[in-house]
Design a protein around this motif. Structure first.
Motif, PDB file in Angstrom:
ATOM      1  N   PRO A 221       4.535   7.793   5.499  1.00  0.00           N
ATOM      2  CA  PRO A 221       4.322   9.183   5.076  1.00  0.00           C
ATOM      3  C   PRO A 221       3.319   9.961   5.931  1.00  0.00           C
ATOM      4  O   PRO A 221       3.500  11.162   6.134  1.00  0.00           O
ATOM      5  N   LYS A 222       2.296   9.303   6.420  1.00  0.00           N
ATOM      6  CA  LYS A 222       1.310  10.024   7.237  1.00  0.00           C
ATOM      7  C   LYS A 222       1.923  10.516   8.540  1.00  0.00           C
ATOM      8  O   LYS A 222       1.525  11.544   9.077  1.00  0.00           O
ATOM      9  N   LEU A 223       2.899   9.782   9.045  1.00  0.00           N
ATOM     10  CA  LEU A 223       3.592  10.188  10.272  1.00  0.00           C
ATOM     11  C   LEU A 223       4.867  10.963   9.985  1.00  0.00           C
ATOM     12  O   LEU A 223       5.497  11.507  10.880  1.00  0.00           O
ATOM     13  N   GLU A 224       5.270  10.966   8.709  1.00  0.00           N
ATOM     14  CA  GLU A 224       6.526  11.572   8.284  1.00  0.00           C
ATOM     15  C   GLU A 224       7.701  11.064   9.102  1.00  0.00           C
ATOM     16  O   GLU A 224       8.541  11.840   9.587  1.00  0.00           O
ATOM     17  N   SER A 225       7.762   9.735   9.258  1.00  0.00           N
ATOM     18  CA  SER A 225       8.869   9.143  10.015  1.00  0.00           C
ATOM     19  C   SER A 225       9.146   7.724   9.521  1.00  0.00           C
ATOM     20  O   SER A 225       8.348   7.117   8.801  1.00  0.00           O
ATOM     21  N   TRP A 226      10.302   7.214   9.931  1.00  0.00           N
ATOM     22  CA  TRP A 226      10.719   5.856   9.600  1.00  0.00           C
ATOM     23  C   TRP A 226      10.433   4.955  10.793  1.00  0.00           C
ATOM     24  O   TRP A 226      10.644   5.348  11.930  1.00  0.00           O
ATOM     25  N   GLN A 227       9.976   3.727  10.518  1.00  0.00           N
ATOM     26  CA  GLN A 227       9.675   2.766  11.576  1.00  0.00           C
ATOM     27  C   GLN A 227      10.563   1.536  11.397  1.00  0.00           C
ATOM     28  O   GLN A 227      10.630   0.962  10.308  1.00  0.00           O
ATOM     29  N   ASP A 228      11.220   1.133  12.465  1.00  0.00           N
ATOM     30  CA  ASP A 228      12.048  -0.074  12.447  1.00  0.00           C
ATOM     31  C   ASP A 228      11.125  -1.286  12.495  1.00  0.00           C
ATOM     32  O   ASP A 228      10.364  -1.462  13.445  1.00  0.00           O
ATOM     33  N   ILE A 229      11.183  -2.122  11.457  1.00  0.00           N
ATOM     34  CA  ILE A 229      10.323  -3.315  11.399  1.00  0.00           C
ATOM     35  C   ILE A 229      11.143  -4.606  11.419  1.00  0.00           C
ATOM     36  O   ILE A 229      10.612  -5.685  11.154  1.00  0.00           O
TER      37      ILE A 229
ATOM     38  N   ILE B 167      13.863  -0.722   7.799  1.00  0.00           N
ATOM     39  CA  ILE B 167      12.918   0.311   8.225  1.00  0.00           C
ATOM     40  C   ILE B 167      11.987   0.640   7.061  1.00  0.00           C
ATOM     41  O   ILE B 167      12.333   0.470   5.898  1.00  0.00           O
ATOM     42  N   VAL B 168      10.793   1.091   7.397  1.00  0.00           N
ATOM     43  CA  VAL B 168       9.795   1.485   6.407  1.00  0.00           C
ATOM     44  C   VAL B 168       9.384   2.932   6.682  1.00  0.00           C
ATOM     45  O   VAL B 168       9.291   3.345   7.838  1.00  0.00           O
ATOM     46  N   TYR B 169       9.180   3.679   5.601  1.00  0.00           N
ATOM     47  CA  TYR B 169       8.763   5.071   5.736  1.00  0.00           C
ATOM     48  C   TYR B 169       7.246   5.133   5.858  1.00  0.00           C
ATOM     49  O   TYR B 169       6.517   4.522   5.081  1.00  0.00           O
TER      50      TYR B 169
ATOM     51  N   PRO C  22       0.834  -1.215   0.000  1.00  0.00           N
ATOM     52  CA  PRO C  22       0.000   0.000   0.000  1.00  0.00           C
ATOM     53  C   PRO C  22       0.866   1.262   0.000  1.00  0.00           C
ATOM     54  O   PRO C  22       2.023   1.240   0.425  1.00  0.00           O
ATOM     55  N   GLU C  23       0.282   2.340  -0.464  1.00  0.00           N
ATOM     56  CA  GLU C  23       0.982   3.627  -0.585  1.00  0.00           C
ATOM     57  C   GLU C  23       1.722   4.039   0.690  1.00  0.00           C
ATOM     58  O   GLU C  23       2.814   4.586   0.632  1.00  0.00           O
ATOM     59  N   ASP C  24       1.128   3.764   1.851  1.00  0.00           N
ATOM     60  CA  ASP C  24       1.735   4.226   3.102  1.00  0.00           C
ATOM     61  C   ASP C  24       2.812   3.296   3.645  1.00  0.00           C
ATOM     62  O   ASP C  24       3.323   3.526   4.742  1.00  0.00           O
ATOM     63  N   SER C  25       3.185   2.258   2.888  1.00  0.00           N
ATOM     64  CA  SER C  25       4.258   1.378   3.382  1.00  0.00           C
ATOM     65  C   SER C  25       5.013   0.717   2.237  1.00  0.00           C
ATOM     66  O   SER C  25       5.245  -0.481   2.247  1.00  0.00           O
ATOM     67  N   ARG C  26       5.443   1.500   1.258  1.00  0.00           N
ATOM     68  CA  ARG C  26       6.161   0.909   0.140  1.00  0.00           C
ATOM     69  C   ARG C  26       7.618   1.373   0.014  1.00  0.00           C
ATOM     70  O   ARG C  26       8.336   0.901  -0.847  1.00  0.00           O
TER      71      ARG C  26
END
Length: 92
Positions: free
Chosen positions: A53-61, A49-51, A28-32
């Motif tokens: 966009p709605k949070l404007e941050s990177w998340q360690d997955i 990590i994944v960007y 999906p757009e918010d996790s590509r």
């Protein structure tokens, strides 16, 4: 089998780390948009990590991904970057 990803160049190199940024168009757009961190000497995956966009941050997955998938992902991305380097060298 893993699909081909869109590797974003250039690959970032630090003293002891490589960072490969890539896009997965099947997500999906918010996790590509992703970044894979590799230990430079061994090319072992350190972090994914994944960007968001709605949070404007990177998340360690990293902890959410199987080690087998992470290893396969690393191999596929390295293969794709080798293909890119080979084509670039052929044009030069």
């Amino acid at each position: 089998m893993l699909q081909a990803f869109a590797v974003v160049h250039p690959i970032v190199e630090f003293e002891d780390t490589l960072i490969i940024e890539f896009l997965d168009e099947t997500e999906p757009e918010d996790s590509r948009r992703y970044r894979l961190f590799l230990e430079k000497q061994t090319l072992q995956a350190i972090k994914l990590i994944v960007y968001r966009p709605k949070l404007e941050s990177w998340q360690d997955i990293t902890s959410m991904i199987s080690t087998f998938y992470l290893a396969s992902l690393r191999t596929r991305l390295l293969e794709q970057t080798e293909d890119f380097r080979d084509k670039k060298d052929a044009i030069s």
